[in-house]
Design an enzyme around this catalytic site. Structure first.
Site, PDB file in Angstrom:
ATOM      1  CG  ASP A 284      53.509 117.548  51.909  1.00  0.00           C
ATOM      2  OD1 ASP A 284      52.626 118.141  51.256  1.00  0.00           O
ATOM      3  OD2 ASP A 284      54.714 117.553  51.590  1.00  0.00           O
TER       4      ASP A 284
ATOM      5  NE  ARG B 119      51.980 113.643  51.510  1.00  0.00           N
ATOM      6  CZ  ARG B 119      51.827 114.686  50.703  1.00  0.00           C
ATOM      7  NH1 ARG B 119      50.732 115.406  50.774  1.00  0.00           N
ATOM      8  NH2 ARG B 119      52.752 115.007  49.833  1.00  0.00           N
TER       9      ARG B 119
ATOM     10  CG  ASP C 213      48.729 129.042  49.200  1.00  0.00           C
ATOM     11  OD1 ASP C 213      48.300 130.114  49.642  1.00  0.00           O
ATOM     12  OD2 ASP C 213      49.936 128.719  49.297  1.00  0.00           O
TER      13      ASP C 213
ATOM     14  CE  LYS D  61      47.879 128.587  53.507  1.00  0.00           C
ATOM     15  NZ  LYS D  61      49.347 128.357  53.361  1.00  0.00           N
TER      16      LYS D  61
ATOM     17  CB  VAL E 196      47.666 124.242  57.711  1.00  0.00           C
ATOM     18  CG1 VAL E 196      47.289 125.564  58.362  1.00  0.00           C
ATOM     19  CG2 VAL E 196      47.163 124.200  56.271  1.00  0.00           C
TER      20      VAL E 196
ATOM     21  CE  LYS F 174      53.530 111.790  46.525  1.00  0.00           C
ATOM     22  NZ  LYS F 174      54.837 111.726  47.140  1.00  0.00           N
ATOM     23  N   GLY F 175      48.053 115.113  48.635  1.00  0.00           N
ATOM     24  CA  GLY F 175      47.439 115.704  49.824  1.00  0.00           C
ATOM     25  C   GLY F 175      45.955 115.438  49.964  1.00  0.00           C
TER      26      GLY F 175
HETATM   27  P1  IMP Z   1      48.597 126.690  44.998  1.00  0.00           P
HETATM   28  O1  IMP Z   1      48.957 126.249  43.617  1.00  0.00           O
HETATM   29  O2  IMP Z   1      49.514 127.776  45.489  1.00  0.00           O
HETATM   30  O3  IMP Z   1      47.145 127.015  45.187  1.00  0.00           O
HETATM   31  O4  IMP Z   1      48.996 125.523  45.960  1.00  0.00           O
HETATM   32  C1  IMP Z   1      48.254 124.398  46.148  1.00  0.00           C
HETATM   33  C2  IMP Z   1      49.144 123.307  46.700  1.00  0.00           C
HETATM   34  O5  IMP Z   1      50.183 123.846  47.513  1.00  0.00           O
HETATM   35  C3  IMP Z   1      48.366 122.374  47.572  1.00  0.00           C
HETATM   36  O6  IMP Z   1      47.905 121.270  46.863  1.00  0.00           O
HETATM   37  C4  IMP Z   1      49.375 121.970  48.620  1.00  0.00           C
HETATM   38  O7  IMP Z   1      50.088 120.835  48.194  1.00  0.00           O
HETATM   39  C5  IMP Z   1      50.337 123.127  48.699  1.00  0.00           C
HETATM   40  N1  IMP Z   1      50.072 124.013  49.856  1.00  0.00           N
HETATM   41  C6  IMP Z   1      49.648 125.293  49.848  1.00  0.00           C
HETATM   42  N2  IMP Z   1      49.515 125.779  51.078  1.00  0.00           N
HETATM   43  C7  IMP Z   1      49.851 124.767  51.914  1.00  0.00           C
HETATM   44  C8  IMP Z   1      49.897 124.644  53.354  1.00  0.00           C
HETATM   45  O8  IMP Z   1      49.599 125.550  54.145  1.00  0.00           O
HETATM   46  N3  IMP Z   1      50.304 123.429  53.824  1.00  0.00           N
HETATM   47  C9  IMP Z   1      50.633 122.381  53.025  1.00  0.00           C
HETATM   48  N4  IMP Z   1      50.595 122.453  51.680  1.00  0.00           N
HETATM   49  C10 IMP Z   1      50.214 123.640  51.140  1.00  0.00           C
HETATM   50 MG    MG Z   2      51.909 119.508  49.005  1.00  0.00          MG
END
Ligand code: IMP
Ligand code: MG
Length: 185
Positions: free
Chosen positions: A164, A170, A108, A136, A158, A48-49
């Site tokens: 969120d 959000r 991330d 990130k 963040v 949803k972000g």
């Molecule tokens: P990844 O699969 O680790 O790249 O994570 C991506 C998802 O993790 C994003 O769509 C966010 O929902 C969540 N996420 C990663 N870092 C943050 C943050 O700093 N704040 C909020 N949500 C995060």
């Molecule tokens: Mg999230």
């Protein structure tokens, strides 16, 4: 029930203002408009972000395009990636032969987008690229890169502008660092 001003007391630092975000989205939109001219662009948002970013990006791209959404999750309610990808809602559009641009709030570890890209590639689109509002790099585990990235953020959790913590924050209009005391016991 607390209001936005109360929520501000959980924010350590504002990283990106509403104005900075909207100016950058205009730049990204202009670039994507150039790059996808004459193609069959499908914007796919990861719920949803992505919602505020998605809405602004769709307006900033001056092309005929299709829009769809997908709901996946690699996180529980915490602040550290679990590495498990759960697909909650798939897209409705047939993407075969189309140019897919995945919109995401933050890249991330890269686990979410790696899984999503692999799943889409199996459906034989003409191309699959990633457009993320935030990147990130410190969190990266998978070798995933965004073709379009709004801002690089430091290794901090963040929130705001769609992002969120435990489902909240959000609707803050900016991106800010959440005070660790909010999620540490
Ligand atoms: P990844 O699969 O680790 O790249 O994570 C991506 C998802 O993790 C994003 O769509 C966010 O929902 C969540 N996420 C990663 N870092 C943050 C943050 O700093 N704040 C909020 N949500 C995060
Ligand atoms: Mg999230």
């Amino acid at each position: 029930m607390i209001n936005k001003l109360d929520m501000m007391s959980d924010i350590q630092e504002i990283l990106l203002t509403e104005e900075q975000i909207s100016a950058r989205i205009k730049e990204l939109g202009a670039q994507i408009t150039e790059d996808y001219r004459g193609k069959e662009l499908v914007l796919i948002g990861i719920l949803k972000g992505v919602v505020p970013f998605y809405a602004a990006m769709a307006q900033a791209i001056d092309l005929q395009l299709q829009q769809d959404f997908m709901s996946v999750s690699s996180y529980g309610a915490g602040t550290v990636s679990s590495g498990k990808l759960i697909i909650r809602k798939d897209i409705d559009i047939d993407i075969e032969g189309k140019d897919v641009l995945i919109l995401e709030d933050i890249l991330d570890s890269g686990r979410t987008l790696r899984g999503v890209v692999q799943m889409f590639e199996a459906r034989r689109p003409a191309s699959v690229k990633i457009c993320t509002l935030l990147d990130k790099p410190a969190g990266r585990v998978e070798n995933v890169a965004a073709a379009y990235s709004g801002f690089v953020v430091p290794d901090a959790f963040v929130v705001g502008y769609g992002l969120d913590y435990a489902g909240y924050y959000r609707n803050l209009p900016f991106v800010g660092v959440l005070k660790p005391s909010v999620y540490q016991d």
